[in-house]
Design a protein around this motif. Sequence first.
Motif, PDB file in Angstrom:
ATOM      1  N   GLY A 181       0.638  -1.394  -0.209  1.00  0.00           N
ATOM      2  CA  GLY A 181      -0.120   0.244  -0.028  1.00  0.00           C
ATOM      3  C   GLY A 181       1.324   1.381  -0.321  1.00  0.00           C
ATOM      4  N   VAL A 182       0.622   2.141   1.270  1.00  0.00           N
ATOM      5  CA  VAL A 182       1.261   2.984   1.032  1.00  0.00           C
ATOM      6  C   VAL A 182       3.217   2.659   1.325  1.00  0.00           C
ATOM      7  CG1 VAL A 182       2.375   5.203   3.490  1.00  0.00           C
ATOM      8  CG2 VAL A 182       0.160   4.344   3.427  1.00  0.00           C
ATOM      9  N   TYR A 183       3.655   2.204   1.213  1.00  0.00           N
ATOM     10  CA  TYR A 183       4.683   1.802   1.154  1.00  0.00           C
ATOM     11  C   TYR A 183       5.506   1.571  -0.585  1.00  0.00           C
ATOM     12  CZ  TYR A 183       6.228   1.780   5.913  1.00  0.00           C
ATOM     13  OH  TYR A 183       6.570   2.415   7.056  1.00  0.00           O
ATOM     14  N   GLY A 184       4.539   0.862  -1.333  1.00  0.00           N
ATOM     15  CA  GLY A 184       4.596   1.002  -2.433  1.00  0.00           C
ATOM     16  C   GLY A 184       5.478  -0.219  -3.301  1.00  0.00           C
ATOM     17  N   PHE A 185       5.693  -1.438  -2.428  1.00  0.00           N
ATOM     18  CA  PHE A 185       6.215  -2.662  -3.591  1.00  0.00           C
ATOM     19  C   PHE A 185       5.012  -3.308  -3.644  1.00  0.00           C
ATOM     20  CE2 PHE A 185       8.979  -5.733  -1.131  1.00  0.00           C
ATOM     21  CZ  PHE A 185       9.232  -6.699  -2.565  1.00  0.00           C
ATOM     22  N   PRO A 186       5.392  -3.256  -5.281  1.00  0.00           N
ATOM     23  CA  PRO A 186       4.747  -4.086  -6.284  1.00  0.00           C
ATOM     24  C   PRO A 186       4.127  -5.261  -5.572  1.00  0.00           C
ATOM     25  CG  PRO A 186       6.943  -3.389  -7.465  1.00  0.00           C
ATOM     26  CD  PRO A 186       6.482  -3.551  -5.606  1.00  0.00           C
ATOM     27  N   VAL A 187       2.252  -5.229  -5.939  1.00  0.00           N
ATOM     28  CA  VAL A 187       1.734  -6.411  -5.481  1.00  0.00           C
ATOM     29  C   VAL A 187       2.553  -7.852  -6.285  1.00  0.00           C
ATOM     30  CG1 VAL A 187      -0.238  -6.015  -6.691  1.00  0.00           C
ATOM     31  CG2 VAL A 187      -0.264  -7.161  -3.832  1.00  0.00           C
ATOM     32  N   GLU A 188       2.072  -7.371  -7.199  1.00  0.00           N
ATOM     33  CA  GLU A 188       2.595  -8.552  -8.860  1.00  0.00           C
ATOM     34  C   GLU A 188       4.128  -9.247  -7.953  1.00  0.00           C
ATOM     35  OE1 GLU A 188       1.570  -6.066  -9.739  1.00  0.00           O
ATOM     36  OE2 GLU A 188      -0.238  -6.988 -10.576  1.00  0.00           O
ATOM     37  N   ARG A 189       5.281  -8.619  -7.420  1.00  0.00           N
ATOM     38  CA  ARG A 189       6.619  -9.790  -7.218  1.00  0.00           C
ATOM     39  C   ARG A 189       6.038  -9.673  -5.845  1.00  0.00           C
ATOM     40  NH1 ARG A 189      11.407  -5.734  -9.346  1.00  0.00           N
ATOM     41  NH2 ARG A 189      12.860  -7.068  -8.331  1.00  0.00           N
ATOM     42  N   ALA A 190       5.269  -9.047  -4.436  1.00  0.00           N
ATOM     43  CA  ALA A 190       4.781  -9.297  -3.439  1.00  0.00           C
ATOM     44  C   ALA A 190       4.251 -10.686  -3.283  1.00  0.00           C
ATOM     45  CB  ALA A 190       3.758  -8.283  -2.731  1.00  0.00           C
ATOM     46  N   ALA A 191       3.030 -10.730  -3.762  1.00  0.00           N
ATOM     47  CA  ALA A 191       2.385 -12.012  -3.893  1.00  0.00           C
ATOM     48  C   ALA A 191       2.972 -13.494  -3.321  1.00  0.00           C
ATOM     49  CB  ALA A 191       1.208 -12.155  -4.785  1.00  0.00           C
ATOM     50  N   PRO A 192       3.911 -13.753  -4.572  1.00  0.00           N
ATOM     51  CA  PRO A 192       4.593 -14.882  -4.585  1.00  0.00           C
ATOM     52  C   PRO A 192       5.583 -15.013  -3.591  1.00  0.00           C
ATOM     53  CG  PRO A 192       5.346 -14.030  -6.964  1.00  0.00           C
ATOM     54  CD  PRO A 192       4.126 -12.833  -6.528  1.00  0.00           C
ATOM     55  N   ILE A 193       6.235 -14.000  -3.329  1.00  0.00           N
ATOM     56  CA  ILE A 193       6.865 -13.959  -1.837  1.00  0.00           C
ATOM     57  C   ILE A 193       5.986 -15.004  -1.010  1.00  0.00           C
ATOM     58  CG2 ILE A 193       8.432 -12.373  -0.223  1.00  0.00           C
ATOM     59  CD1 ILE A 193       9.356 -10.545  -2.647  1.00  0.00           C
ATOM     60  N   ALA A 194       5.016 -13.822  -0.595  1.00  0.00           N
ATOM     61  CA  ALA A 194       4.350 -14.158   0.373  1.00  0.00           C
ATOM     62  C   ALA A 194       3.460 -15.385   0.261  1.00  0.00           C
ATOM     63  CB  ALA A 194       2.858 -13.499   0.454  1.00  0.00           C
ATOM     64  N   ILE A 195       3.613 -16.348  -0.327  1.00  0.00           N
ATOM     65  CA  ILE A 195       2.906 -17.236  -0.878  1.00  0.00           C
ATOM     66  C   ILE A 195       3.871 -17.896  -0.802  1.00  0.00           C
ATOM     67  CG2 ILE A 195       1.754 -19.284  -2.465  1.00  0.00           C
ATOM     68  CD1 ILE A 195       0.213 -17.149  -1.349  1.00  0.00           C
ATOM     69  N   ALA A 196       5.320 -18.502  -1.051  1.00  0.00           N
ATOM     70  CA  ALA A 196       6.370 -18.925  -1.121  1.00  0.00           C
ATOM     71  C   ALA A 196       6.453 -19.369   0.492  1.00  0.00           C
ATOM     72  CB  ALA A 196       7.179 -18.548  -1.446  1.00  0.00           C
ATOM     73  N   GLU A 197       6.139 -18.924   1.641  1.00  0.00           N
ATOM     74  CA  GLU A 197       6.750 -18.324   2.904  1.00  0.00           C
ATOM     75  C   GLU A 197       5.786 -19.143   3.406  1.00  0.00           C
ATOM     76  OE1 GLU A 197       9.906 -17.585   4.251  1.00  0.00           O
ATOM     77  OE2 GLU A 197      10.040 -16.279   2.513  1.00  0.00           O
ATOM     78  N   PHE A 198       4.440 -18.881   3.263  1.00  0.00           N
ATOM     79  CA  PHE A 198       3.781 -19.710   3.957  1.00  0.00           C
ATOM     80  C   PHE A 198       3.625 -21.307   3.559  1.00  0.00           C
ATOM     81  CE2 PHE A 198       0.266 -16.130   3.025  1.00  0.00           C
ATOM     82  CZ  PHE A 198       0.645 -15.250   3.527  1.00  0.00           C
ATOM     83  N   ARG A 199       3.914 -21.030   1.994  1.00  0.00           N
ATOM     84  CA  ARG A 199       3.946 -23.097   1.559  1.00  0.00           C
ATOM     85  C   ARG A 199       5.314 -23.571   2.741  1.00  0.00           C
ATOM     86  NH1 ARG A 199       2.130 -24.826  -2.910  1.00  0.00           N
ATOM     87  NH2 ARG A 199       3.712 -26.514  -2.919  1.00  0.00           N
ATOM     88  N   LYS A 200       5.901 -22.957   2.582  1.00  0.00           N
ATOM     89  CA  LYS A 200       7.825 -22.567   2.796  1.00  0.00           C
ATOM     90  C   LYS A 200       7.230 -23.097   5.074  1.00  0.00           C
ATOM     91  CE  LYS A 200      11.812 -20.103   4.097  1.00  0.00           C
ATOM     92  NZ  LYS A 200      12.649 -19.082   2.986  1.00  0.00           N
ATOM     93  N   PHE A 201       6.411 -22.400   5.772  1.00  0.00           N
ATOM     94  CA  PHE A 201       6.563 -22.538   7.023  1.00  0.00           C
ATOM     95  C   PHE A 201       5.625 -24.281   6.859  1.00  0.00           C
ATOM     96  CE2 PHE A 201       4.856 -22.195  11.569  1.00  0.00           C
ATOM     97  CZ  PHE A 201       5.315 -21.744  11.844  1.00  0.00           C
ATOM     98  N   LEU A 202       5.362 -23.999   6.680  1.00  0.00           N
ATOM     99  CA  LEU A 202       3.609 -25.391   6.388  1.00  0.00           C
ATOM    100  C   LEU A 202       4.150 -26.425   6.488  1.00  0.00           C
ATOM    101  CD1 LEU A 202       0.108 -24.317   5.159  1.00  0.00           C
ATOM    102  CD2 LEU A 202       0.823 -24.503   7.795  1.00  0.00           C
ATOM    103  N   SER A 203       5.320 -26.155   5.417  1.00  0.00           N
ATOM    104  CA  SER A 203       5.774 -27.953   4.784  1.00  0.00           C
ATOM    105  C   SER A 203       6.854 -28.263   6.521  1.00  0.00           C
ATOM    106  CB  SER A 203       6.900 -27.745   3.233  1.00  0.00           C
ATOM    107  OG  SER A 203       5.712 -27.372   2.942  1.00  0.00           O
ATOM    108  N   ALA A 204       7.894 -26.488   7.241  1.00  0.00           N
ATOM    109  CA  ALA A 204       9.321 -27.036   7.369  1.00  0.00           C
ATOM    110  C   ALA A 204       8.966 -28.096   8.183  1.00  0.00           C
ATOM    111  CB  ALA A 204       9.402 -25.405   8.030  1.00  0.00           C
ATOM    112  N   GLY A 205       7.735 -28.308   8.965  1.00  0.00           N
ATOM    113  CA  GLY A 205       7.778 -29.427  10.104  1.00  0.00           C
ATOM    114  C   GLY A 205       6.280 -29.152  10.993  1.00  0.00           C
ATOM    115  N   PRO A 206       6.532 -29.443  12.487  1.00  0.00           N
ATOM    116  CA  PRO A 206       5.050 -29.511  13.576  1.00  0.00           C
ATOM    117  C   PRO A 206       5.473 -28.305  13.505  1.00  0.00           C
ATOM    118  CG  PRO A 206       7.188 -30.985  13.873  1.00  0.00           C
ATOM    119  CD  PRO A 206       7.718 -30.583  12.505  1.00  0.00           C
TER     120      PRO A 206
END
Length: 184
Positions: free
Chosen positions: A129-154
């Motif tokens: 938003g205000v911080y101006g990070f392009p959402v098309e670049r931010a979205a894959p980063i967010a989803i990758a972190e979600f996947r990484k966290f859920l896959s990492a273990g208990p």
Amino acid sequence: MRQVDLDSGRIEVRQADITTLQVDAIVTAANAQLVGGGGVDGAVHQAAGPRLLDACRKIGGCETGSAVITMGYDLQDRGVQYVIHAVGPIWRGGEQNEEALLAEAYAKSLELADTHECQSVAFPSISTGVYGFPVERAAPIAIAEFRKFLSAGPTHLRRIVASLFDTRSLAAFEQALDRQASDP
Ligand code: APR
């Protein structure tokens, strides 16, 4: 709403005002001074009441690429136990480590939700938003972190929601979810 079910939990992408969601923790896009602001932070502070700002003042601040956790205050009446204040980077053209800092803000928020035994957590699109990070670049980063966290273990987390306010952000997150769904 779009979702992907992994063995360890579910990732949902939906269009919603994050303050209306029934989750154990809500993440807000804060600034390093934790002094509140507009955008999603304004909405979260409004919903949680003035005790949230008092708690932020006591903490005093948070580094970019990190996050801190407080109680949910008035949001607890609706089952939201915690607010996680994530500080994403201000976009300065992409050469200032913005992508790594954004990933770290997501990762730290997930870690805090997990250590506080949350089973569900909702994220806004941090920094876009205000911080101006392009959402098309931010979205894959967010989803990758979600996947990484859920896959990492208990982990206690069973449900991670990306709560997008506008249709452009929704489309970017949906596309990232679809593209990464076929990844191993
Ligand atoms: N629910 C979900 N998303 C929301 C909501 C809401 N109620 N309100 C706004 N958004 C969306 C915006 O449309 C944007 O896509 O959250 C995304 C993040 O935008 P900002 O809130 O501007 O966050 P950010 O870019 O990280 O900037 C942080 O803004 O408000 C200040 O204190 C905050 O200084 C900090 C800066």
